[in-house]
Design a protein around this motif. Structure first.
Motif, PDB file in Angstrom:
ATOM      1  N   VAL A 211     -33.605  25.922  -1.924  1.00  0.00           N
ATOM      2  CA  VAL A 211     -32.304  26.658  -1.860  1.00  0.00           C
ATOM      3  C   VAL A 211     -31.242  25.537  -2.067  1.00  0.00           C
ATOM      4  O   VAL A 211     -31.103  24.838  -0.979  1.00  0.00           O
ATOM      5  CB  VAL A 211     -32.240  27.587  -0.878  1.00  0.00           C
ATOM      6  N   THR A 212     -30.190  25.693  -3.015  1.00  0.00           N
ATOM      7  CA  THR A 212     -28.986  24.988  -2.977  1.00  0.00           C
ATOM      8  C   THR A 212     -27.867  26.230  -2.969  1.00  0.00           C
ATOM      9  O   THR A 212     -27.920  27.055  -3.752  1.00  0.00           O
ATOM     10  CB  THR A 212     -28.840  24.321  -4.353  1.00  0.00           C
ATOM     11  N   VAL A 213     -26.829  25.996  -1.943  1.00  0.00           N
ATOM     12  CA  VAL A 213     -25.669  26.868  -1.648  1.00  0.00           C
ATOM     13  C   VAL A 213     -24.584  26.283  -2.356  1.00  0.00           C
ATOM     14  O   VAL A 213     -24.286  24.839  -1.965  1.00  0.00           O
ATOM     15  CB  VAL A 213     -25.683  27.274  -0.265  1.00  0.00           C
ATOM     16  N   VAL A 214     -23.818  27.009  -3.299  1.00  0.00           N
ATOM     17  CA  VAL A 214     -22.793  26.429  -3.956  1.00  0.00           C
ATOM     18  C   VAL A 214     -21.489  27.412  -3.523  1.00  0.00           C
ATOM     19  O   VAL A 214     -21.509  28.501  -3.092  1.00  0.00           O
ATOM     20  CB  VAL A 214     -22.956  26.254  -5.512  1.00  0.00           C
ATOM     21  N   PRO A 215     -20.264  26.751  -3.709  1.00  0.00           N
ATOM     22  CA  PRO A 215     -18.965  27.290  -3.270  1.00  0.00           C
ATOM     23  C   PRO A 215     -18.763  28.475  -4.495  1.00  0.00           C
ATOM     24  O   PRO A 215     -19.195  28.574  -5.641  1.00  0.00           O
ATOM     25  CB  PRO A 215     -17.942  26.438  -3.422  1.00  0.00           C
ATOM     26  N   ALA A 216     -17.934  29.505  -4.002  1.00  0.00           N
ATOM     27  CA  ALA A 216     -17.646  30.818  -5.067  1.00  0.00           C
ATOM     28  C   ALA A 216     -16.912  30.154  -6.245  1.00  0.00           C
ATOM     29  O   ALA A 216     -16.625  30.972  -7.323  1.00  0.00           O
ATOM     30  CB  ALA A 216     -16.750  31.749  -4.626  1.00  0.00           C
ATOM     31  N   THR A 217     -16.108  29.144  -6.261  1.00  0.00           N
ATOM     32  CA  THR A 217     -15.341  28.504  -7.316  1.00  0.00           C
ATOM     33  C   THR A 217     -16.275  27.576  -8.307  1.00  0.00           C
ATOM     34  O   THR A 217     -15.655  26.862  -9.116  1.00  0.00           O
ATOM     35  CB  THR A 217     -14.233  27.628  -6.799  1.00  0.00           C
ATOM     36  N   VAL A 218     -17.480  27.290  -7.959  1.00  0.00           N
ATOM     37  CA  VAL A 218     -18.438  26.665  -8.689  1.00  0.00           C
ATOM     38  C   VAL A 218     -18.374  26.950 -10.307  1.00  0.00           C
ATOM     39  O   VAL A 218     -18.077  28.182 -10.703  1.00  0.00           O
ATOM     40  CB  VAL A 218     -19.822  26.825  -8.423  1.00  0.00           C
ATOM     41  N   THR A 219     -18.417  26.045 -11.286  1.00  0.00           N
ATOM     42  CA  THR A 219     -18.503  26.337 -12.581  1.00  0.00           C
ATOM     43  C   THR A 219     -19.931  26.482 -13.173  1.00  0.00           C
ATOM     44  O   THR A 219     -20.891  26.073 -12.676  1.00  0.00           O
ATOM     45  CB  THR A 219     -17.695  25.440 -13.471  1.00  0.00           C
ATOM     46  N   ALA A 220     -20.168  27.128 -14.520  1.00  0.00           N
ATOM     47  CA  ALA A 220     -21.319  27.318 -15.121  1.00  0.00           C
ATOM     48  C   ALA A 220     -21.811  25.505 -15.319  1.00  0.00           C
ATOM     49  O   ALA A 220     -22.990  25.472 -15.151  1.00  0.00           O
ATOM     50  CB  ALA A 220     -21.302  27.706 -16.662  1.00  0.00           C
ATOM     51  N   GLU A 221     -20.970  24.924 -15.665  1.00  0.00           N
ATOM     52  CA  GLU A 221     -21.532  23.445 -16.048  1.00  0.00           C
ATOM     53  C   GLU A 221     -22.154  22.770 -14.816  1.00  0.00           C
ATOM     54  O   GLU A 221     -22.879  22.173 -14.868  1.00  0.00           O
ATOM     55  CB  GLU A 221     -20.495  22.413 -16.614  1.00  0.00           C
ATOM     56  N   GLU A 222     -21.226  22.982 -13.473  1.00  0.00           N
ATOM     57  CA  GLU A 222     -22.012  22.497 -12.511  1.00  0.00           C
ATOM     58  C   GLU A 222     -23.097  22.797 -12.049  1.00  0.00           C
ATOM     59  O   GLU A 222     -24.043  22.351 -11.601  1.00  0.00           O
ATOM     60  CB  GLU A 222     -20.853  22.689 -11.259  1.00  0.00           C
ATOM     61  N   ILE A 223     -23.396  24.207 -12.303  1.00  0.00           N
ATOM     62  CA  ILE A 223     -24.720  24.662 -11.980  1.00  0.00           C
ATOM     63  C   ILE A 223     -25.812  24.273 -12.904  1.00  0.00           C
ATOM     64  O   ILE A 223     -27.019  23.974 -12.505  1.00  0.00           O
ATOM     65  CB  ILE A 223     -24.575  26.438 -12.060  1.00  0.00           C
ATOM     66  N   LEU A 224     -25.504  24.633 -14.116  1.00  0.00           N
ATOM     67  CA  LEU A 224     -26.530  23.930 -15.235  1.00  0.00           C
ATOM     68  C   LEU A 224     -26.729  22.459 -14.770  1.00  0.00           C
ATOM     69  O   LEU A 224     -28.068  22.110 -15.150  1.00  0.00           O
ATOM     70  CB  LEU A 224     -25.938  23.974 -16.553  1.00  0.00           C
ATOM     71  N   ALA A 225     -25.865  21.713 -14.331  1.00  0.00           N
ATOM     72  CA  ALA A 225     -26.397  20.229 -14.242  1.00  0.00           C
ATOM     73  C   ALA A 225     -27.337  20.072 -13.163  1.00  0.00           C
ATOM     74  O   ALA A 225     -28.142  19.048 -12.897  1.00  0.00           O
ATOM     75  CB  ALA A 225     -25.059  19.427 -13.805  1.00  0.00           C
ATOM     76  N   ARG A 226     -27.449  21.103 -12.370  1.00  0.00           N
ATOM     77  CA  ARG A 226     -28.505  21.245 -10.859  1.00  0.00           C
ATOM     78  C   ARG A 226     -29.979  21.671 -11.637  1.00  0.00           C
ATOM     79  O   ARG A 226     -30.851  21.683 -10.952  1.00  0.00           O
ATOM     80  CB  ARG A 226     -28.233  22.051 -10.071  1.00  0.00           C
ATOM     81  N   LYS A 227     -29.996  22.175 -12.964  1.00  0.00           N
ATOM     82  CA  LYS A 227     -31.169  22.430 -13.558  1.00  0.00           C
ATOM     83  C   LYS A 227     -31.883  23.583 -12.428  1.00  0.00           C
ATOM     84  O   LYS A 227     -33.048  23.348 -12.492  1.00  0.00           O
ATOM     85  CB  LYS A 227     -32.122  21.188 -13.985  1.00  0.00           C
ATOM     86  N   PRO A 228     -31.323  24.772 -12.364  1.00  0.00           N
ATOM     87  CA  PRO A 228     -32.128  25.741 -11.346  1.00  0.00           C
ATOM     88  C   PRO A 228     -32.841  26.572 -12.259  1.00  0.00           C
ATOM     89  O   PRO A 228     -32.627  26.669 -13.364  1.00  0.00           O
ATOM     90  CB  PRO A 228     -30.817  26.464 -10.818  1.00  0.00           C
TER      91      PRO A 228
END
Length: 366
Positions: free
Chosen positions: A195-212
Motif C-alpha cells: 500500500v502506497t498512500v498519496v495526497p488528495a491533490t495527486v495527479t494521474a501522472e504521479e500515480i501512473l509513475a508508480r506503476k500500481p
C-alpha cells in the motif's frame, strides 16, 4: 458544569459538560451505531462536525489506541445521553472523558438525544454550538452566523501531506487519501497488498509513475463537488485501464468523474445498521455508513454505468460499476469498524481485479 447545545434554528438543549471545557461549533449530525464511539470520533469523514450518538450509554468499554481510525480525533464535538466513567473492558486504557480532554474535544452529556435526533430528522442537519461560556440566547445568535461546513479545506485538512509506502505486500496498490480510515489500509494489507498512500491533490501522472496494479479512492469529509480538482486524476487512471475501487466520498467522486451529479441529503446516513440491496446477487446487507451526500441516480449514464446497490430506506445509489472498465464503488464502508462485516468481500473482488491487471501487465511486458 452546565453546558448548552444551541442550534441555528433556535432549538436549545441543556446538559452537562464533558471533555474539554469551552466552546465548539460545527454541523450537528447523528449516528445510530451502538458501538464504536472511538472509531467514529477519529474517522476523518467527521471533520467539521458535532456528532450526536443515539445509543443512550456511551463510554462503557473505555478507549484504547488500537481502535483509532486516525492519529487524532477529527470531530469538533460530541453529544450523548449518559456517560460511563468507569469502563469495564480488558482492552481499555482510559475513560472517554479523559480521552476527550486529551483530544481537545468539547462535549455535552445528559441531553435528550432521542428528541434531538427526531428534530434533526425533521429539520435536517444544521449548524450548532456546544458551550459552557455563554448564555443560550447568545449561542443561538452565534450559531445563526456560522459559515457552512464546506469547502476544499476539509479534505486538504485531513489528507496526508506526503506520499508514503507501507512495508510488506505483494500487489502494488495506491490509496488516494481524502481522509482515509485506518481500517481501509489494514484491509488491503491483510490481502497482501503493498500500500502506497498519496495526497488528495495527486495527479494521474504521479500515480501512473508508480506503476500500481490498483487504485483506491478513499472516504473523506464534506461535499464531493468541493474536491473537483481530483476528477482529472480519476479520469486519467480510468483511461489507463488500472482497476479502481471507490469508498464513500471516493464513490461519489468516481460518479462525478463519470459524468454524474451529487446532492445533499436531508440528514445523511451515519451508523452501522443501514440495509443495502445488492442488485446483482439480490442479497440484502447491513452496512456501516457515514455520508451527507449522494449520487443522483438519473445523472448516471446507463450505457456506461450499472447501478449495483441501492439503499432500502430511501432508494439512494449505494454502489456502481463501469460496464467496460475495471472500476466499481460503494457508498458504504466495506471495512466497517465500527459496524457489520457483511460486505468485506468487496475487497476480495478488488484484489481479483488487481491480480488480473498484474497478469496482463506481465504478459504485455514479456
Amino acid at each position: 458544569m452546565k453546558a448548552y447545545l444551541c442550534l441555528a434554528d433556535g432549538r436549545i438543549f441543556e446538559g452537562k459538560s464533558i471533555g474539554l471545557v469551552g466552546e465548539t461549533a460545527g454541523e450537528v449530525v447523528f449516528n445510530t451505531s451502538m458501538t464504536g464511539y472511538q472509531e467514529i470520533l477519529t474517522d476523518p469523514s467527521y471533520a467539521g462536525q458535532i456528532i450526536v450518538l443515539t445509543y443512550p450509554l456511551i463510554g462503557n468499554y473505555g478507549v484504547n489506541r488500537e481502535d483509532e481510525e486516525s492519529p487524532r480525533s477529527q470531530a469538533r464535538g460530541l453529544v450523548i445521553k449518559e456517560l460511563c466513567n468507569q469502563p469495564s473492558n480488558f482492552r481499555s486504557e482510559q475513560n472517554l472523558h479523559r480521552y476527550l480532554v486529551s483530544q481537545n474535544i468539547v462535549g455535552i452529556k445528559d441531553v435528550d438525544t432521542r428528541a434531538l435526533t427526531k428534530h434533526l430528522r425533521q429539520a435536517g442537519t444544521m449548524l450548532g454550538i456546544i458551550s459552557t461560556e455563554s448564555t443560550p440566547e447568545e449561542l443561538v445568535e452565534k450559531a445563526r452566523r456560522l459559515e457552512p461546513v464546506t469547502g476544499p479545506h476539509l479534505v486538504k485538512g485531513v489528507t496526508t501531506k506526503e506520499s508514503y509506502t507501507l512495508p510488506g505486500g505483494e500487489y502494488p496498490v495506491v490509496v488516494v487519501d481524502y481522509g482515509a480510515k485506518g481500517n481501509i489500509i489494514k484491509a488491503l494489507q491483510h490481502l497482501n497488498c503493498q500500500v502506497t498512500v498519496v495526497p488528495a491533490t495527486v495527479t494521474a501522472e504521479e500515480i501512473l509513475a508508480r506503476k500500481p496494479w490498483g487504485v483506491v479512492l478513499s472516504n473523506g469529509p464534506g461535499d464531493p463537488q468541493d474536491v473537483d480538482y481530483t476528477l482529472p486524476m480519476i479520469r486519467g487512471v480510468l483511461d489507463a485501464g488500472i482497476p479502481v475501487m471507490g469508498i464513500c466520498l471516493g464513490h461519489q467522486l468516481l460518479g462525478l468523474a463519470l459524468g454524474g451529479t451529487t446532492y445533499k441529503l436531508k440528514f445523511g446516513h451515519r451508523g452501522g445498521n443501514h440495509p443495502v440491496k445488492d442488485l446483482i446477487t439480490n442479497r440484502v446487507h447491513i452496512t456501516s455508513q457515514n455520508h451527507g451526500y449522494a449520487l443522483a441516480k438519473e445523472s448516471l449514464d446507463g450505457k456506461e454505468i450499472e447501478i449495483t446497490h441501492i439503499n432500502l430506506h430511501d432508494q439512494t445509489v449505494e454502489g456502481l460499476r463501469h460496464k467496460t472498465k475495471p472500476a466499481f464503488s460503494v457508498q458504504f464502508h466495506p471495512e466497517a469498524c465500527p459496524g457489520p462485516q457483511d460486505t468485506a468481500e468487496l475487497f476480495g473482488r478488488f484484489l481479483e481485479m488487481v491480480k488480473e491487471y498484474g497478469r496482463e501487465r506481465s504478459v504485455s511486458h514479456a
